[in-house]
Design a protein around this motif. Structure first.
Motif, PDB file in Angstrom:
ATOM      1  N   TYR A  92       0.791  -1.226   0.000  1.00 54.01           N
ATOM      2  CA  TYR A  92       0.000   0.000   0.000  1.00 54.01           C
ATOM      3  C   TYR A  92       0.829   1.286   0.000  1.00 54.01           C
ATOM      4  CZ  TYR A  92      -3.912  -3.087   0.378  1.00 54.01           C
ATOM      5  OH  TYR A  92      -4.834  -4.057   0.100  1.00 54.01           O
ATOM      6  N   ALA A  93       2.114   1.173  -0.313  1.00 54.34           N
ATOM      7  CA  ALA A  93       2.935   2.372  -0.495  1.00 54.34           C
ATOM      8  C   ALA A  93       2.686   2.939  -1.891  1.00 54.34           C
ATOM      9  CB  ALA A  93       4.409   2.017  -0.321  1.00 54.34           C
ATOM     10  N   TYR A  94       3.147   4.171  -2.117  1.00 51.76           N
ATOM     11  CA  TYR A  94       3.064   4.721  -3.476  1.00 51.76           C
ATOM     12  C   TYR A  94       3.833   3.807  -4.424  1.00 51.76           C
ATOM     13  CZ  TYR A  94       1.314   9.194  -1.645  1.00 51.76           C
ATOM     14  OH  TYR A  94       0.564  10.172  -1.041  1.00 51.76           O
ATOM     15  N   PRO A  95       3.214   3.405  -5.537  1.00 48.29           N
ATOM     16  CA  PRO A  95       3.882   2.456  -6.425  1.00 48.29           C
ATOM     17  C   PRO A  95       4.913   3.081  -7.354  1.00 48.29           C
ATOM     18  CG  PRO A  95       1.664   2.903  -7.202  1.00 48.29           C
ATOM     19  CD  PRO A  95       1.791   3.619  -5.897  1.00 48.29           C
ATOM     20  N   GLY A  96       4.840   4.379  -7.610  1.00 44.85           N
ATOM     21  CA  GLY A  96       5.754   5.028  -8.564  1.00 44.85           C
ATOM     22  C   GLY A  96       5.138   5.086  -9.947  1.00 44.85           C
ATOM     23  N   SER A  97       5.216   6.236 -10.581  1.00 43.27           N
ATOM     24  CA  SER A  97       4.502   6.460 -11.842  1.00 43.27           C
ATOM     25  C   SER A  97       5.123   5.736 -13.028  1.00 43.27           C
ATOM     26  CB  SER A  97       4.435   7.962 -12.148  1.00 43.27           C
ATOM     27  OG  SER A  97       5.737   8.506 -12.253  1.00 43.27           O
TER      28      SER A  97
ATOM     29  N   ASP B 189       0.118  11.639 -11.250  1.00 45.39           N
ATOM     30  CA  ASP B 189      -0.333  10.457 -10.509  1.00 45.39           C
ATOM     31  C   ASP B 189       0.878   9.708  -9.960  1.00 45.39           C
ATOM     32  OD1 ASP B 189       0.414   8.008 -12.161  1.00 45.39           O
ATOM     33  OD2 ASP B 189      -0.816   9.023 -13.653  1.00 45.39           O
ATOM     34  N   TYR B 190       0.577   8.709  -9.126  1.00 44.16           N
ATOM     35  CA  TYR B 190       1.631   7.949  -8.463  1.00 44.16           C
ATOM     36  C   TYR B 190       1.711   6.506  -8.962  1.00 44.16           C
ATOM     37  CZ  TYR B 190       2.399  11.729  -5.158  1.00 44.16           C
ATOM     38  OH  TYR B 190       2.706  12.941  -4.577  1.00 44.16           O
TER      39      TYR B 190
ATOM     40  N   PHE C 171      -1.529   0.537  -8.681  1.00 41.60           N
ATOM     41  CA  PHE C 171      -1.526  -0.289  -7.478  1.00 41.60           C
ATOM     42  C   PHE C 171      -0.659  -1.539  -7.710  1.00 41.60           C
ATOM     43  CE2 PHE C 171      -4.511  -2.918  -4.564  1.00 41.60           C
ATOM     44  CZ  PHE C 171      -3.781  -2.598  -3.435  1.00 41.60           C
TER      45      PHE C 171
END
Length: 399
Positions: free
Chosen positions: A65-70, A271-272, A275
Motif C-alpha cells: 500500500y505504499a506509493y507504487p511510482g509512476s 499520478d503515483y 496499485f
C-alpha cells in the motif's frame, strides 16, 4: 457577476452518446423491456484463476500500500518487454522504452499534453475511438481527420493528406485492429506508414489494444516490427480486453524513448502509478500467455461473432464479417417498414432500443464517417446474442 464553473474545452470533448444511450436504456426498461446491452465493449468474463489469485494475495500483503511510482515496477516492465519479444519478436529496453499506464486510455488521453503545443495538428482516424479527439481537445491540439472508408478496407490514404497538414502535424494515430470499424492491417501497411512518418518527421502512435482478439488465423502485427520504427513510433498495449482485466486498469506504452520520456515526465506530475497488486496480476497474465497456459480470448469472440452474424443473416441483415476485435461494424439494415426511410444511425439505434430492448452504438458517435453504421459489441453469451438477433429481425420487419 456570476462566474461559469465549467471550462470551454469540455464542449470539445466529443460525443456524449454513451450517456444518451443510458437514457434510452432507462426508457426501454420503464416500458417493460429487458435490455440486451450490446453497446459498451466491457468483457463479460473474469480474468483467469491465476490472475485473480495473484491479485488477491498481493492485496493482502501489508507492504502493498505504499506509493507504487509512476514509471511502473521493474518487474512489470521487464515482463512486458519479455511478452513483446515473445509475441512480436520486438526488443525494447524496459527502462527507457516502456512506460506503465492505467490502461491505454490513460496514455491516449494524456499523450497530446506531453508531446504537443497548442495549435499543433495531430492526425486521427474517422471513425475513431472517442478518446483520440478528446485528448487533443484537452491539449488544444487541432485534429485532422483521416477518413476510413470501406472501399479502402478502412485504411487511411496517406497520399490525400495535404502537405501543409504534414508540416504542422506532431503525430499520427493509427489503430489496427480497430475500434469501432474492426479492420485489420498487415505489416506492409505499417512499413508504408513508417516511411511516410519519417519523410514528414511525424511520430506514429499506434493503439494495439486488440492485438490478441483476431480471428480465422489472423495474427495482428506490431508496428515496432518494422525496421526503424523505434525511431518514429510508439505503441499502446492494454490488458483490458486480451486478459479480461478491464476494471483493473493497466496497460503500457512501448517504443520511441523520447516520446515515452515526455509522457513519463507528465505522468510523474499527475499520478503515483498503478496499485502494486494490479501490476503483479498483470505480470501473471503476461506470464501465462508467454508460457501458453492461458485460454486465449479470441476463440470466444470468434464463436460469438459467427453465431450473431449467422442469426442476423437469417433475419435479413447480412453484415460483413470482421476479422478482429470484440465489435461488429454493421452497415444499417434495409428496413421493411415505410416510416423508417431516411433514418440516421442514431435514430435506428434509439428506435431499436426503445421498441425491442437491444442496445447498440450509432456509428456517428465515432465521427462523421461513421454515419450509416452501428457498432455491436459481442459482450453477451450465445443465448442472449441469439435473442438479440431475433428481436432485431422483428424490428427490421416492423413487427
Amino acid at each position: 457577476m456570476t462566474k461559469q464553473w465549467r471550462a470551454d474545452r469540455l464542449g470539445r470533448l466529443g460525443s456524449s452518446i454513451f450517456a444518451e444511450v443510458d437514457d434510452w436504456k432507462r426508457e426501454a426498461r420503464q416500458g417493460g423491456l429487458e435490455v440486451i446491452d450490446l453497446s459498451i465493449g466491457s468483457p463479460d468474463a473474469p480474468p483467469s484463476d491465476t490472475i485473480r489469485r495473484t491479485l488477491a494475495e498481493a492485496a493482502l500483503r501489508p507492504d502493498s500500500y505504499a506509493y507504487p511510482g509512476s514509471k511502473g515496477s521493474p518487474a512489470f516492465l521487464h515482463k512486458a518487454a519479455e511478452w513483446l519479444a515473445c509475441r512480436f519478436g520486438v526488443q525494447v529496453d524496459p527502462e527507457q522504452e516502456l512506460l506503465s499506464l492505467m490502461g491505454s486510455q490513460d496514455g491516449l488521453g494524456h499523450l497530446a499534453l506531453a508531446l504537443c503545443n497548442p495549435g499543433d495538428i495531430a492526425l486521427i482516424p474517422d471513425p475513431g475511438y472517442p478518446v483520440y479527439a478528446a485528448g487533443l481537445a484537452v491539449a488544444d491540439v487541432e485534429p485532422y481527420f483521416m477518413p476510413l472508408k470501406a472501399e479502402n478496407r478502412f485504411l487511411p490514404d496517406f497520399s490525400r493528406i495535404p502537405e501543409e497538414v504534414w508540416q504542422r502535424a506532431k503525430f499520427m494515430l493509427l489503430n489496427y485492429p480497430s475500434n469501432p470499424v474492426s479492420a485489420v492491417a498487415d505489416l506492409a501497411f505499417f512499413q508504408e506508414a513508417v516511411a511516410v512518418a519519417k519523410r514528414h518527421g511525424v511520430l506514429i502512435v499506434h493503439d494495439l489494444a486488440y492485438s490478441e482478439m483476431a480471428f480465422d488465423g489472423c495474427r495482428p502485427p506490431s508496428i515496432l516490427q518494422v525496421q526503424g520504427a523505434m525511431e518514429t513510433a510508439v505503441e499502446f498495449h492494454s490488458l483490458s480486453k486480451s486478459f479480461n482485466m478491464a476494471g483493473s486498469r493497466i496497460g503500457f506504452l512501448a517504443g520511441n524513448r523520447d516520446a515515452i520520456s515526455a509522457l513519463r515526465e507528465l505522468k510523474a506530475n499527475i499520478d503515483y502509478g498503478i496499485f502494486i497488486p494490479v501490476q503483479e496480476a498483470a505480470i501473471a497474465a503476461l506470464d501465462e500467455d508467454i508460457r501458453g497456459v492461458n485460454e486465449p480470448v479470441a476463440a470466444l469472440y470468434q464463436q460469438r461473432r459467427d453465431i450473431l452474424l449467422q442469426a442476423l443473416k437469417a433475419e435479413g441483415w447480412d453484415i460483413p464479417v470482421p476479422k478482429a476485435t470484440m465489435f461488429v461494424w454493421a452497415p444499417l439494415p434495409v428496413m421493411g417498414w415505410e416510416l423508417s426511410e431516411g433514418w440516421s444511425s442514431r435514430r435506428i439505434s434509439r428506435e431499436m432500443l426503445i421498441r425491442k430492448g437491444v442496445a447498440v452504438i450509432p456509428g456517428d458517435a465515432f465521427g462523421q464517417e461513421g454515419e450509416g453504421y452501428v457498432r455491436i459489441a459481442l459482450v453477451k453469451d450465445e443465448k442472449l446474442l441469439m435473442e438479440a438477433a431475433r428481436r432485431i429481425g422483428q424490428f427490421i420487419r416492423g413487427q
